[in-house]
Structure formats: C-alpha cells, structure tokens
Write a protein that holds these residues in place. Structure first.
Motif, PDB file in Angstrom:
ATOM      1  N   LEU A   1       0.867  -1.186   0.000  1.00  9.66           N
ATOM      2  CA  LEU A   1       0.000   0.000   0.000  1.00  9.66           C
ATOM      3  C   LEU A   1       0.899   1.229   0.000  1.00  9.66           C
ATOM      4  CD1 LEU A   1      -3.043   0.871   0.282  1.00  9.66           C
ATOM      5  CD2 LEU A   1      -2.624   1.038   2.730  1.00  9.66           C
TER       6      LEU A   1
ATOM      7  N   TYR B   1       9.585  -2.247   1.723  1.00 10.25           N
ATOM      8  CA  TYR B   1       9.411  -2.275   3.185  1.00 10.25           C
ATOM      9  C   TYR B   1       8.635  -1.034   3.600  1.00 10.25           C
ATOM     10  CZ  TYR B   1      13.554   0.801   3.213  1.00 10.25           C
ATOM     11  OH  TYR B   1      14.437   1.811   2.981  1.00 10.25           O
ATOM     12  N   VAL B   2       7.974  -1.136   4.717  1.00 11.25           N
ATOM     13  CA  VAL B   2       7.157  -0.020   5.193  1.00 11.25           C
ATOM     14  C   VAL B   2       8.071   1.155   5.534  1.00 11.25           C
ATOM     15  CG1 VAL B   2       5.478   0.740   6.938  1.00 11.25           C
ATOM     16  CG2 VAL B   2       5.404  -1.612   6.074  1.00 11.25           C
ATOM     17  N   GLY B   3       7.723   2.326   5.019  1.00 11.75           N
ATOM     18  CA  GLY B   3       8.539   3.518   5.253  1.00 11.75           C
ATOM     19  C   GLY B   3       9.492   3.807   4.096  1.00 11.75           C
TER      20      GLY B   3
ATOM     21  N   GLU C   1      10.888   5.073   0.627  1.00 11.55           N
ATOM     22  CA  GLU C   1      10.528   6.135  -0.309  1.00 11.55           C
ATOM     23  C   GLU C   1      10.655   5.594  -1.727  1.00 11.55           C
ATOM     24  OE1 GLU C   1      12.170   9.922   2.249  1.00 11.55           O
ATOM     25  OE2 GLU C   1      12.542   9.877   0.076  1.00 11.55           O
TER      26      GLU C   1
ATOM     27  N   ILE D   1       5.433   6.971  -0.326  1.00  8.99           N
ATOM     28  CA  ILE D   1       5.973   6.166   0.770  1.00  8.99           C
ATOM     29  C   ILE D   1       5.175   4.864   0.883  1.00  8.99           C
ATOM     30  CG2 ILE D   1       6.305   6.104   3.304  1.00  8.99           C
ATOM     31  CD1 ILE D   1       7.985   8.306   2.380  1.00  8.99           C
TER      32      ILE D   1
ATOM     33  N   LYS E   1       3.206   2.564   2.837  1.00  6.74           N
ATOM     34  CA  LYS E   1       2.486   2.723   4.105  1.00  6.74           C
ATOM     35  C   LYS E   1       2.307   1.379   4.816  1.00  6.74           C
ATOM     36  CE  LYS E   1      -1.758   4.705   5.956  1.00  6.74           C
ATOM     37  NZ  LYS E   1      -3.107   5.175   5.622  1.00  6.74           N
ATOM     38  N   ALA E   2       2.027   0.357   4.036  1.00  8.93           N
ATOM     39  CA  ALA E   2       1.805  -0.962   4.650  1.00  8.93           C
ATOM     40  C   ALA E   2       2.054  -2.059   3.623  1.00  8.93           C
ATOM     41  CB  ALA E   2       0.388  -1.062   5.182  1.00  8.93           C
ATOM     42  N   ILE E   3       2.331  -3.222   4.131  1.00  5.81           N
ATOM     43  CA  ILE E   3       2.450  -4.430   3.285  1.00  5.81           C
ATOM     44  C   ILE E   3       1.613  -5.490   3.974  1.00  5.81           C
ATOM     45  CG2 ILE E   3       4.019  -6.220   2.432  1.00  5.81           C
ATOM     46  CD1 ILE E   3       6.254  -3.984   2.541  1.00  5.81           C
TER      47      ILE E   3
END
Lengths: 103, 383
Positions: free
Chosen positions: A46, A65-67, A69, A82, A84-86
């Motif tokens: 996401l 990975y989350v975070g 860029e 960015i 946001k979630a996986i």
C-alpha cells in the motif's frame, strides 16, 4: 443368550457384522484427518502520497518495506511516495455470473 | 427332514462362531489387547506425523544452506550443522537471586556469538541479509527441536510400553503439527522480507512518528524518535528495520527514562504496543487495552520496563492486537494491519484522556521489525 430375542443366530450374526462394520467405520473416520485448506493469499504493498494522501495498492515486490521512499508525487512533485503498509489478502475466486465481466 | 436337519446344523455353526467371537473379544478386552492395538494405531499415526516433521527439517536445512551460499558463505553446510543443534542452557532457578541478570547475560552472549559468527562468514552482505540468514537458522533449529522431541517421546513410550505417554503425544500431535507448519511457512516469509503479524508494534510506532521523523540508534538494534501529537511530545521506540530484528526495547525504555536522551524530562505515561495471541473464537486484528508491559520476551526486557515504570512511578499501559500463533510469524494479514489502524486510534484516546498538553509519552512498539524501515538521522546524538 439371556433374552429369547438374541437366540436367533441370524440376528446374532447381524449384530456381529454391524459391530465389526462400526469399528472399521470409526477407525477410518479417525485416521482420515480432515484438513481445512487455507484459502490462497497474495501480498500487496500500500503506497501513499505524503502531500495528497492518495493511496494506491499494487503487488508486493521484493525489496519493499514499510517507510520506503519510492519517488515523488503531487502536482508539483512536492510530496513523497511512501510505502504505508504491506499485507496479504485472500484471493477470492472470480464470481462467474452470466453477463458479468468478472474481475 | 434332511433339509431341516441341514438348516439346524448351519444355524448351530453360526451360533457357535458368533459366541466364540464374542468370547474372544471379551477375553481380549480383559487382557489389555485393545490398549496394545490402540497404542499400535497411535504409534502409526505419530510416525506419519514424524515423517512430515522430518521433511520440514530437511527442507529448512536446504533453504538455509541455499540462502547462506547466496549470501557468500564458503561453508554453508558446516554453519548449518553447527547452529542446527545450538543449545541454550537456562540459568539455575532454584536460587532465584539475580536470575534475570544471569538470563540476560546468557541471551546476550548467545545473540552476540551467533551475530559474530555470521559477520565473519557473510562479509559481502549487509545487516538485512545477515539477519535473514540468522532467522532462517533459528527457524531450522526450532523445527529440528520439535522433530527430535516428538521422536524421543514416541521411542521412549514404545520402549517402556508406556501407553499414556504415546496417548498424550497422539492427542497433542495436531497442535504440534500446526506449530511446525507455521514455522515451515514462516521460513519462506522471512526470506521474502515482508512484515509479519508480529511487526504490527514497530509499524504502529513508525506511523505514530510520521514518515519524515528521523530516528536515532539507542544500541545496535534499537531505534527511537521524537514526535509531536496534540501539544504533547511522543518518544517512540522500535527495533531497527527492515531487518528481522526484535531489538532491546526494555534497555531502550530504561535508557530513555534514566538518561533523558531527548531532553524532554521524565515521561508521564509509558505505553507498550504489541501483538498478542488471540483465544480461539476471537477475531484476528481485534484490539484490547490494559495495564502492564505488553512484551513476550523471556524476561529481561519486560522486567526492565516494569522496573523503570515502578521506580519512577510512571503509569504503564498496554495496547495489544490479537492474532493467532501462525499469523504472528507469517506475512501480515490485512486484518492485522486494520487492527493496527484501530490501535493507533485507541493510543490517541489513551493519550488524550490520561495526559495533558506539554507532557511526554513514551510509546514502545514491541515486535520484530522485519519489513518495517525508518529514516535514520545522519548525526546521532547517543553513544
């Protein structure tokens, strides 16, 4: 046999066969472990834009990975894309209703 | 007359056979033959499970070797053989004085030793890859231990003709297989590098901090950040990601409070956020709040958080996101992510209700930070 009813040898044989049959049935039932299969799942990433707040979901790629860029976004590239979630979601089988386009 | 006599003879035979059969079954029941037969059947079922467990161990071994070879190891087979049976001997507990210090020392020695071994072996790859290799070896070790224990109990039960031992093992087998199956699937997910269910704590800490907030190292594996929320200062702690790593949140909480790392003064509230095992019937991703340190370590980290909170008389609150054992070690499900969103709302409610603007709140996102990164500050202020 104490009861007159069970003096009938055919009935006795029937009970005996029934007893053996039930034993085999119970054995087969317990030995077959009914395995519930988990529905297949797919991993998605996401992605959000920090300036507009818009979100987009795409298939997960190795290295996400989350975070993380991923680039810039917004009308003047003022925002950042960015992760946001996986997460994983169940893959629902396409409903093949007549006339529907499906997914 | 001859037909009648013949019919009577057949029925006599049937009667005799049936009564003999009943008599044999009756005698067998009293001599315990049914139990021996039952034990044979259970043993057969356990052996079938054992064959599956052995296959899981072999698969995990092959995958670990392949991963180590991919990351540049020159002796993957030796390394796998050495770490597969790595034992951890618990400290003496009949004398409980300083047991936490001793346990902490042993855990730290184990962690440092494995880390050192992999650093020497995998010189051409980074931290993320090294930690992936470490996790794959830990999963292999766990699967190997399960296989060996099941085999041991079965053989011991058969050797001593212990009917109850084999029965208990058979009854527990479905649960044991479920745990082993979870580990087997988790190996692939850890190699993939996506967040797992247990990563929800670090993910919440990251989302509370915001994407632009810089994080600083508190030690090799733990990071912290300072952020603002509704006039309050938030200090967030999590394990450093996106490598597979749980960090040392207890040490971090102690350090932040004792040494006032961020110069914000003593926090007025400490909140731990973690994944928690759900009970059967509960929904995955449902949340619960309470009091205490929500952390599932063997003890040293949890006790540090409790001691720090009680020493400074800081209320210690907990928010947990419920999930199954298997869900905690597999790639995060959408329900868990949604549970995390609800948990953030609950955290904000707790902060608004229990603190005033101008105060500092320490939030520790507990769990494995695999797949959860952070923006590290270039110049770090801590030692």
């Amino acid at each position: 046999m104490p009861l007159g009813l069970f003096d009938d040898p055919v009935l006795q044989m029937f009970i005996f066969i029934l007893f053996i049959g039930m034993t085999i049935y119970i054995f087969l039932q317990t030995s077959q472990q009914a395995k519930k299969r988990e529905p297949p799942r797919k991993t998605y990433t996401l992605i959000t834009c920090t300036s507009t707040g818009q979100e987009e979901k795409r298939e997960y790629k190795e290295g996400d990975y989350v975070g993380k860029e991923l680039g810039t976004c917004g009308d003047n590239n003022e925002g950042k894309l960015i992760v946001k979630a996986i997460y994983t979601e169940e893959i629902k089988p396409a409903t093949g209703k007549p006339g529907s386009k499906g997914q | 007359m001859a037909d009648v006599a013949s019919g009577s003879s057949i029925t006599d035979w049937i009667t005799a056979i049936s009564q003999l059969a009943f008599l044999i079954i009756f005698i067998l029941l009293f001599t315990g033959a049914n139990q021996r037969f039952q034990m044979y059947l259970w043993g057969k079922e356990i052996r079938a499970g054992l064959a599956v467990l052995q296959r899981y161990v072999k698969d995990a071994e092959e995958k670990s070797k392949d991963l180590l070879a991919k990351y540049g190891s020159k002796r993957p087979k030796t390394l796998v053989e050495r770490l597969k049976d790595y034992v951890f001997i618990s400290p003496v507990d009949i004398e409980p004085t300083d047991i936490i210090r001793r346990l902490d020392h042993l855990l730290e020695t184990r962690r440092a030793q494995i880390k050192q071994l992999l650093m020497e072996e995998l010189t051409s790859v980074g931290k993320v890859e090294r930690y992936k290799a470490e996790t794959s070896l830990e999963i292999l070790s766990a699967l190997n231990m399960i296989y060996k224990i099941v085999r041991h109990i079965l053989l011991l039960g058969e050797k001593t003709n212990n009917f109850l031992l084999v029965m208990q093992l058979r009854l527990l087998l479905p649960q044991i297989m479920k745990i082993a199956e979870g580990y087997r699937k988790a190996l692939d997910d850890f190699i993939k590098g996506a967040p797992i269910g247990d990563s929800i704590g670090p993910q919440i800490a990251l989302h509370m901090a915001g994407t632009e907030t810089p994080w600083i190292h508190l030690d090799d594996d733990t990071v912290a950040a300072k952020a603002e929320y509704d006039g309050r200062t938030l200090i967030l702690v999590k394990a450093e990601g996106p490598a597979s790593n749980v960090g040392r949140p207890g040490v971090a909480v102690e350090k932040i409070v004792e040494e006032d790392i961020f110069g914000t003064g003593k926090p007025s509230l400490i909140i731990t956020v973690d994944a928690a095992l759900k009970l059967e019937g509960e929904d995955t991703g449902s949340i619960a709040e309470g009091v205490g340190a929500a952390i599932g370590d063997p003890g040293p980290e949890k006790i540090r958080i409790e001691r720090t909170a009680s020493k400074h008389k800081i209320p210690l609150r907990a928010v947990v996101i419920k999930m199954g054992m298997e869900e905690a070690i597999l790639t995060m499900k959408k329900e868990i992510y949604e549970g995390g969103v609800k948990a953030i709302e609950r955290l904000k409610e707790i902060i608004n209700e229990e603190t005033n603007p101008g105060e500092t709140i320490l939030i520790a996102g507990i769990g494995n930070s695999i797949g959860i990164g952070q923006k590290l500050e270039k110049t770090e202020v801590t030692q």
